[in-house]
Design a protein around this motif. Structure first.
Motif, PDB file in Angstrom:
ATOM      1  N   GLY A 113       0.821  -1.213   0.000  1.00 52.60           N
ATOM      2  CA  GLY A 113       0.000   0.000   0.000  1.00 52.60           C
ATOM      3  C   GLY A 113       0.845   1.247   0.000  1.00 52.60           C
ATOM      4  N   ASP A 114       0.346   2.295   0.681  1.00 56.07           N
ATOM      5  CA  ASP A 114       1.020   3.593   0.687  1.00 56.07           C
ATOM      6  C   ASP A 114       2.415   3.520   1.299  1.00 56.07           C
ATOM      7  N   TYR A 115       2.619   2.618   2.256  1.00 58.92           N
ATOM      8  CA  TYR A 115       3.897   2.530   2.961  1.00 58.92           C
ATOM      9  C   TYR A 115       4.795   1.407   2.467  1.00 58.92           C
ATOM     10  N   ASN A 116       4.351   0.647   1.478  1.00 62.09           N
ATOM     11  CA  ASN A 116       5.178  -0.447   0.957  1.00 62.09           C
ATOM     12  C   ASN A 116       4.676  -0.869  -0.415  1.00 62.09           C
ATOM     13  N   SER A 117       5.570  -0.933  -1.379  1.00 63.30           N
ATOM     14  CA  SER A 117       5.204  -1.364  -2.732  1.00 63.30           C
ATOM     15  C   SER A 117       5.818  -2.711  -3.093  1.00 63.30           C
ATOM     16  N   ASN A 118       6.576  -3.298  -2.155  1.00 61.63           N
ATOM     17  CA  ASN A 118       7.248  -4.576  -2.396  1.00 61.63           C
ATOM     18  C   ASN A 118       6.441  -5.712  -1.774  1.00 61.63           C
ATOM     19  N   PRO A 119       5.850  -6.603  -2.577  1.00 64.62           N
ATOM     20  CA  PRO A 119       5.008  -7.680  -2.020  1.00 64.62           C
ATOM     21  C   PRO A 119       5.783  -8.734  -1.249  1.00 64.62           C
ATOM     22  N   LEU A 120       7.111  -8.695  -1.261  1.00 73.13           N
ATOM     23  CA  LEU A 120       7.923  -9.657  -0.523  1.00 73.13           C
ATOM     24  C   LEU A 120       8.540  -9.053   0.737  1.00 73.13           C
ATOM     25  N   LYS A 121       8.195  -7.823   1.062  1.00 77.66           N
ATOM     26  CA  LYS A 121       8.779  -7.144   2.212  1.00 77.66           C
ATOM     27  C   LYS A 121       7.845  -7.217   3.423  1.00 77.66           C
ATOM     28  N   GLY A 122       8.430  -7.402   4.611  1.00 73.34           N
ATOM     29  CA  GLY A 122       7.651  -7.390   5.848  1.00 73.34           C
ATOM     30  C   GLY A 122       6.690  -8.559   5.994  1.00 73.34           C
ATOM     31  N   MET A 123       7.074  -9.739   5.502  1.00 77.59           N
ATOM     32  CA  MET A 123       6.171 -10.888   5.540  1.00 77.59           C
ATOM     33  C   MET A 123       5.928 -11.375   6.972  1.00 77.59           C
ATOM     34  N   GLN A 124       4.689 -11.793   7.234  1.00 75.89           N
ATOM     35  CA  GLN A 124       4.258 -12.279   8.529  1.00 75.89           C
ATOM     36  C   GLN A 124       3.584 -13.647   8.372  1.00 75.89           C
ATOM     37  N   PRO A 125       3.485 -14.439   9.460  1.00 72.97           N
ATOM     38  CA  PRO A 125       2.868 -15.772   9.371  1.00 72.97           C
ATOM     39  C   PRO A 125       1.409 -15.721   8.911  1.00 72.97           C
ATOM     40  N   TRP A 126       1.023 -16.761   8.186  1.00 73.22           N
ATOM     41  CA  TRP A 126      -0.330 -16.867   7.609  1.00 73.22           C
ATOM     42  C   TRP A 126      -0.844 -18.290   7.802  1.00 73.22           C
ATOM     43  N   LEU A 127      -2.095 -18.435   8.214  1.00 78.52           N
ATOM     44  CA  LEU A 127      -2.739 -19.739   8.392  1.00 78.52           C
ATOM     45  C   LEU A 127      -4.047 -19.757   7.605  1.00 78.52           C
ATOM     46  N   ALA A 128      -4.395 -20.921   7.050  1.00 76.52           N
ATOM     47  CA  ALA A 128      -5.605 -20.996   6.228  1.00 76.52           C
ATOM     48  C   ALA A 128      -6.236 -22.380   6.283  1.00 76.52           C
ATOM     49  N   LEU A 129      -7.548 -22.413   6.145  1.00 76.91           N
ATOM     50  CA  LEU A 129      -8.301 -23.637   5.896  1.00 76.91           C
ATOM     51  C   LEU A 129      -8.698 -23.632   4.427  1.00 76.91           C
ATOM     52  N   VAL A 130      -8.585 -24.781   3.769  1.00 75.52           N
ATOM     53  CA  VAL A 130      -8.777 -24.857   2.320  1.00 75.52           C
ATOM     54  C   VAL A 130      -9.758 -25.982   1.975  1.00 75.52           C
ATOM     55  N   ALA A 131     -10.672 -25.713   1.058  1.00 74.76           N
ATOM     56  CA  ALA A 131     -11.557 -26.736   0.509  1.00 74.76           C
ATOM     57  C   ALA A 131     -11.690 -26.493  -0.985  1.00 74.76           C
ATOM     58  N   LYS A 132     -11.760 -27.571  -1.773  1.00 76.55           N
ATOM     59  CA  LYS A 132     -11.867 -27.444  -3.223  1.00 76.55           C
ATOM     60  C   LYS A 132     -12.900 -28.432  -3.758  1.00 76.55           C
ATOM     61  N   TYR A 133     -13.687 -27.952  -4.711  1.00 70.03           N
ATOM     62  CA  TYR A 133     -14.637 -28.813  -5.408  1.00 70.03           C
ATOM     63  C   TYR A 133     -14.179 -28.935  -6.860  1.00 70.03           C
ATOM     64  N   ARG A 134     -13.905 -30.153  -7.298  1.00 73.58           N
ATOM     65  CA  ARG A 134     -13.395 -30.381  -8.649  1.00 73.58           C
ATOM     66  C   ARG A 134     -14.534 -30.505  -9.642  1.00 73.58           C
ATOM     67  N   LEU A 135     -14.574 -29.600 -10.596  1.00 71.62           N
ATOM     68  CA  LEU A 135     -15.553 -29.694 -11.674  1.00 71.62           C
ATOM     69  C   LEU A 135     -15.133 -30.744 -12.697  1.00 71.62           C
ATOM     70  N   ASP A 136     -13.824 -30.827 -12.944  1.00 72.15           N
ATOM     71  CA  ASP A 136     -13.232 -31.841 -13.817  1.00 72.15           C
ATOM     72  C   ASP A 136     -11.728 -31.822 -13.554  1.00 72.15           C
ATOM     73  N   PRO A 137     -10.924 -32.662 -14.225  1.00 74.71           N
ATOM     74  CA  PRO A 137      -9.482 -32.699 -13.923  1.00 74.71           C
ATOM     75  C   PRO A 137      -8.722 -31.410 -14.190  1.00 74.71           C
ATOM     76  N   ARG A 138      -9.324 -30.459 -14.882  1.00 73.81           N
ATOM     77  CA  ARG A 138      -8.636 -29.191 -15.167  1.00 73.81           C
ATOM     78  C   ARG A 138      -9.160 -28.014 -14.346  1.00 73.81           C
ATOM     79  N   VAL A 139     -10.385 -28.088 -13.850  1.00 76.63           N
ATOM     80  CA  VAL A 139     -11.011 -26.931 -13.216  1.00 76.63           C
ATOM     81  C   VAL A 139     -11.532 -27.295 -11.831  1.00 76.63           C
ATOM     82  N   ALA A 140     -11.288 -26.401 -10.866  1.00 77.62           N
ATOM     83  CA  ALA A 140     -11.790 -26.593  -9.506  1.00 77.62           C
ATOM     84  C   ALA A 140     -12.226 -25.244  -8.937  1.00 77.62           C
TER      85      ALA A 140
END
Length: 218
Positions: free
Chosen positions: A40-67
């Protein structure tokens, strides 16, 4: 020699027939860990100041190429004003709920449940979601995740995914201040804050697909 060739041919046919009998699965569910950084206004580098991240993930497969992927993630956005004399710093929590479309460049699978599928494939992703952020200007905003990654099937029902995606938001308040640099702009995503997420996720296949259904054709 003829008998040996006949045996090998028979085994090959049997293995091919058995391979296509392995079940396909419609769903994946799991969790991810990674790093998130404020942009944002104080940082333009997407690799700077990284912090821990946690996530829950679920995926529904429409076919072998698309989910269709569903993500629920949380982390912390940190930054400071290096070019402003007031020494402003912030550290705000952010939580998101996203729905994204994943497109695999190659059909994804073990190759036993779907002919021509590969255990490894790169993919691209795009979607929409909501971000909830803390700080003095806490609130909620829409986000647009766009990214790419790779996935690898490490077992018949285990999937390992590594991806990077940028979240563009409609808010300029993720850092706790609106337009601190006085930049005049217009447009949907002009002069707004966002964040970058680099994530590795492990998921497990669920919900066996019916192979005899009439619509089970790709």
């Amino acid at each position: 020699m003829k008998k040996l060739l006949a045996v090998i041919f028979a085994l090959a046919i049997t293995m091919a027939a058995t391979a296509q009998d392995e079940p396909e699965y419609k769903m994946e569910i799991g969790a991810g860990v990674g790093l998130v950084s404020y942009v944002g206004d104080y940082n333009s580098n997407p690799l700077k100041g990284m912090q821990p991240w946690l996530a829950l993930v679920a995926k529904y497969r429409l076919d072998p190429r698309v989910a269709i992927a569903f993500d629920l993630g949380t982390g912390k956005l940190k930054g400071k004003a290096e070019t402003i004399t007031n020494g402003y710093e912030f550290s705000h929590n952010v939580t998101e709920a996203d729905v994204r479309l994943e497109y695999n460049f190659w059909p994804y699978g073990t190759g036993y449940e779907y002919r021509g599928a590969r255990r490894f494939t790169p993919f691209i992703t795009i979607g929409a979601g909501a971000s909830f952020y803390g700080g003095p200007e806490k609130g909620a905003t829409m986000n647009l995740p766009i990214g790419a990654g790779i996935k690898y099937k490490i077992g018949n029902r285990l999937n390992l995914t590594a991806e990077w995606a940028m979240r563009f938001t409609l808010s300029d308040k993720l850092d706790g201040s609106k337009d601190p640099l006085g930049i005049k702009s217009s447009g949907l995503f002009k002069n707004t804050d966002g964040y970058s997420v680099l994530q590795i996720a492990l998921t497990y296949d669920l919900w066996e697909k019916c192979k005899t259904c009439n619509n089970d054709r790709y």
